[in-house]
Write a protein that holds these residues in place. Structure first.
Motif, mmCIF file in Angstrom:
data_model
loop_
_atom_site.group_PDB
_atom_site.id
_atom_site.type_symbol
_atom_site.label_atom_id
_atom_site.label_comp_id
_atom_site.label_asym_id
_atom_site.label_seq_id
_atom_site.Cartn_x
_atom_site.Cartn_y
_atom_site.Cartn_z
ATOM 1 N N TRP A 116 0.877 -1.185 0.000
ATOM 2 C CA TRP A 116 0.000 0.000 0.000
ATOM 3 C C TRP A 116 0.903 1.221 0.000
ATOM 4 N N GLN A 117 1.442 1.556 -1.166
ATOM 5 C CA GLN A 117 2.504 2.554 -1.246
ATOM 6 C C GLN A 117 1.952 3.951 -1.512
ATOM 7 N N PRO A 118 2.621 4.972 -1.003
ATOM 8 C CA PRO A 118 2.158 6.339 -1.194
ATOM 9 C C PRO A 118 2.499 6.860 -2.582
ATOM 10 N N VAL A 119 1.959 8.020 -2.883
ATOM 11 C CA VAL A 119 2.306 8.707 -4.123
ATOM 12 C C VAL A 119 3.631 9.447 -3.955
ATOM 13 N N GLU A 120 3.841 9.965 -2.756
ATOM 14 C CA GLU A 120 5.046 10.738 -2.457
ATOM 15 C C GLU A 120 5.635 10.250 -1.142
ATOM 16 N N SER A 121 6.954 10.163 -1.057
ATOM 17 C CA SER A 121 7.584 9.793 0.202
ATOM 18 C C SER A 121 8.927 10.494 0.328
ATOM 19 N N GLU A 122 9.357 10.630 1.566
ATOM 20 C CA GLU A 122 10.632 11.289 1.845
ATOM 21 C C GLU A 122 11.234 10.657 3.094
ATOM 22 N N ALA A 123 12.530 10.473 3.086
ATOM 23 C CA ALA A 123 13.203 9.865 4.227
ATOM 24 C C ALA A 123 13.471 10.908 5.305
ATOM 25 N N LEU A 124 13.319 10.485 6.544
ATOM 26 C CA LEU A 124 13.773 11.244 7.706
ATOM 27 C C LEU A 124 14.586 10.264 8.545
ATOM 28 N N GLY A 125 15.887 10.189 8.270
ATOM 29 C CA GLY A 125 16.679 9.121 8.841
ATOM 30 C C GLY A 125 16.155 7.791 8.328
ATOM 31 N N ASP A 126 15.844 6.882 9.253
ATOM 32 C CA ASP A 126 15.263 5.590 8.879
ATOM 33 C C ASP A 126 13.744 5.652 8.757
ATOM 34 N N TRP A 127 13.159 6.768 9.117
ATOM 35 C CA TRP A 127 11.713 6.923 8.985
ATOM 36 C C TRP A 127 11.349 7.236 7.539
ATOM 37 N N ARG A 128 10.101 6.955 7.192
ATOM 38 C CA ARG A 128 9.612 7.256 5.851
ATOM 39 C C ARG A 128 8.324 8.069 5.979
ATOM 40 N N LEU A 129 8.356 9.315 5.489
ATOM 41 C CA LEU A 129 7.185 10.184 5.464
ATOM 42 C C LEU A 129 6.425 9.908 4.176
ATOM 43 N N ARG A 176 -5.166 6.590 5.874
ATOM 44 C CA ARG A 176 -4.110 6.928 6.829
ATOM 45 C C ARG A 176 -2.821 6.166 6.528
ATOM 46 N N ARG A 177 -2.955 4.919 6.077
ATOM 47 C CA ARG A 177 -1.753 4.117 5.828
ATOM 48 C C ARG A 177 -0.837 4.767 4.805
ATOM 49 N N ALA A 178 -1.418 5.394 3.766
ATOM 50 C CA ALA A 178 -0.603 6.019 2.731
ATOM 51 C C ALA A 178 -0.283 7.473 3.048
ATOM 52 N N ASN A 179 -0.766 7.967 4.191
ATOM 53 C CA ASN A 179 -0.558 9.363 4.572
ATOM 54 C C ASN A 179 -0.104 9.449 6.020
ATOM 55 N N SER A 180 0.915 8.667 6.341
ATOM 56 C CA SER A 180 1.441 8.640 7.703
ATOM 57 C C SER A 180 2.915 8.282 7.658
ATOM 58 N N VAL A 181 3.573 8.539 8.765
ATOM 59 C CA VAL A 181 4.992 8.207 8.882
ATOM 60 C C VAL A 181 5.131 6.728 9.217
ATOM 61 N N VAL A 195 -5.514 7.941 -5.948
ATOM 62 C CA VAL A 195 -6.163 6.717 -5.470
ATOM 63 C C VAL A 195 -5.729 5.523 -6.315
ATOM 64 N N LEU A 196 -5.738 5.705 -7.626
ATOM 65 C CA LEU A 196 -5.369 4.602 -8.517
ATOM 66 C C LEU A 196 -3.909 4.216 -8.344
ATOM 67 N N ARG A 197 -3.049 5.190 -8.078
ATOM 68 C CA ARG A 197 -1.634 4.866 -7.877
ATOM 69 C C ARG A 197 -1.425 4.029 -6.622
ATOM 70 N N VAL A 198 -2.150 4.350 -5.577
ATOM 71 C CA VAL A 198 -2.033 3.546 -4.356
ATOM 72 C C VAL A 198 -2.566 2.142 -4.596
ATOM 73 N N LEU A 199 -3.737 2.039 -5.219
ATOM 74 C CA LEU A 199 -4.345 0.730 -5.453
ATOM 75 C C LEU A 199 -3.480 -0.143 -6.357
ATOM 76 N N ASP A 200 -2.808 0.469 -7.318
ATOM 77 C CA ASP A 200 -1.974 -0.291 -8.253
ATOM 78 C C ASP A 200 -0.608 -0.644 -7.686
ATOM 79 N N SER A 201 -0.247 -0.101 -6.523
ATOM 80 C CA SER A 201 1.115 -0.265 -6.007
ATOM 81 C C SER A 201 1.310 -1.634 -5.367
#
Length: 331
Positions: free
Chosen positions: A100-113, A121-126, A228-234
């Motif tokens: 269930w992958q996001p459209v956009e992500s960014e690293a904060l150390g080992d965390w993933r925004l 919420r799953r695709a819009n959370s740290v 929505v389609l990008r998340v569903l297809d991921s």
């Protein structure tokens, strides 16, 4: 839980045991009917200013006045599973995130925004797996600003109830003013029994993308946007199941992501008027057989704690709880 040595109750934990799984007994006031005792089992997350804090497997934080403790000890991690696949929290956390992958992500150390226009919420959370590379207070501030820039509420996804989970992080989030908003359970099972169920799957259509009919049953939006389609297809190998109905929308749908030995089931939905006819089982059986063909042997899914119908269905398929995950929202 036995707390005694030679018949005497003893408190055998100290602040040095923070981060360990403990069992304690505390004295409680029963409102004039005498003294009662309550046991609490969970991870010791802090012991400060005369208050002992423990996070249960459910994610609930319990704060105990130190003077009310009558017994306590360090206990082993929860017993190993007796059926189904063996899996660590680290393995499942990575597998569920890839499904269930996001459209956009960014690293904060080992965390993933992660962000996806607010879709789930799953695709819009740290996803905080590891060290953010900053003191936690600063990391939480960076998280808030990142989501504010995108017009989204700030969420952090955490887990409890498995060895290596994040009870300490849950306690820190609460201490910094974040509040647990939604909790769900990750369940796992052997895949073959799901695929071996006696369900008539010949009418179920499997596709690599969600078509208009599938989306008509997926009741999360009025008109799905590209995010929505990008998340569903991921996901590594994604399948969509459709059990046709008599109208424009199908009677039932489901989604499965095959990732190595794992098959993850989600978006299993049945038309309200068609429930209790075995359609959810039919859809999952069809998806499980395709996942078995691709070499998967284990299954996982997520179910919210108040969804009693789904929990009963998954119990019957052999799914049992592995850990719980939670979304904490910034105040």
């Amino acid at each position: 839980m036995e707390f005694t040595i030679g018949g005497r109750l003893e408190v055998r934990i100290t602040p040095a045991d923070v981060g360990k799984r403990v069992s304690v007994r505390r004295r409680t006031d029963s409102g004039g009917t005498g003294v009662e005792f309550t046991d609490v089992v969970g991870v010791l997350t802090s012991w400060n200013d005369g208050v002992v804090s423990i996070t249960r497997k459910s994610g609930e934080s319990v704060h105990i006045v130190e003077s009310s403790l009558v017994a306590g000890k360090v206990v082993p991690a929860a017993p190993a599973r007796r059926r189904g696949p063996a899996a660590s929290f680290e393995e499942l956390a990575a597998v569920t995130a890839r499904a269930w992958q996001p459209v956009e992500s960014e690293a904060l150390g080992d965390w993933r925004l992660r962000a996806a226009g607010g879709f789930t919420r799953r695709a819009n959370s740290v996803l905080p797996l590891g060290d953010p590379g900053l003191p936690l207070g600063e990391a939480f501030g960076r998280v808030r600003r990142w989501y504010e820039e995108r017009g989204l509420p700030a969420y952090v996804q955490t887990a409890t109830g498995a060895e290596g989970a994040q009870e300490l992080l849950c306690a820190e989030l609460e201490r910094h003013g974040w509040r647990r908003e939604v909790s769900a359970e990750v369940r796992i099972a052997a895949l073959a029994p799901v695929g071996d169920r006696a369900a008539e799957v010949s009418a179920v259509r499997l596709t690599r993308e969600p078509d208009a009919a599938w989306l008509a049953r997926y009741q999360r939006f009025s008109t799905p946007g590209p995010h929505v389609l990008r998340v569903l297809d991921s996901g590594p190998s994604v399948w969509f199941a459709t059990a046709p109905g008599s109208g424009d929308a199908p009677d039932a749908i489901g989604r499965c992501v095959v990732d190595g030995r794992w098959a993850g089931f989600m978006a299993v939905e049945v038309a309200p008027e068609q429930r209790r006819r075995g359609l959810a089982t039919t859809v999952m059986t069809a998806l499980a057989r395709r996942a078995l063909d691709e070499g998967a042997s284990a299954a996982w899914l997520q179910v919210e704690e108040d969804n009693e119908g789904a929990r009963a269905l998954y119990d019957g398929m052999g799914f049992t709880g592995h850990h719980r995950y939670h979304h904490y929202r910034s105040a």
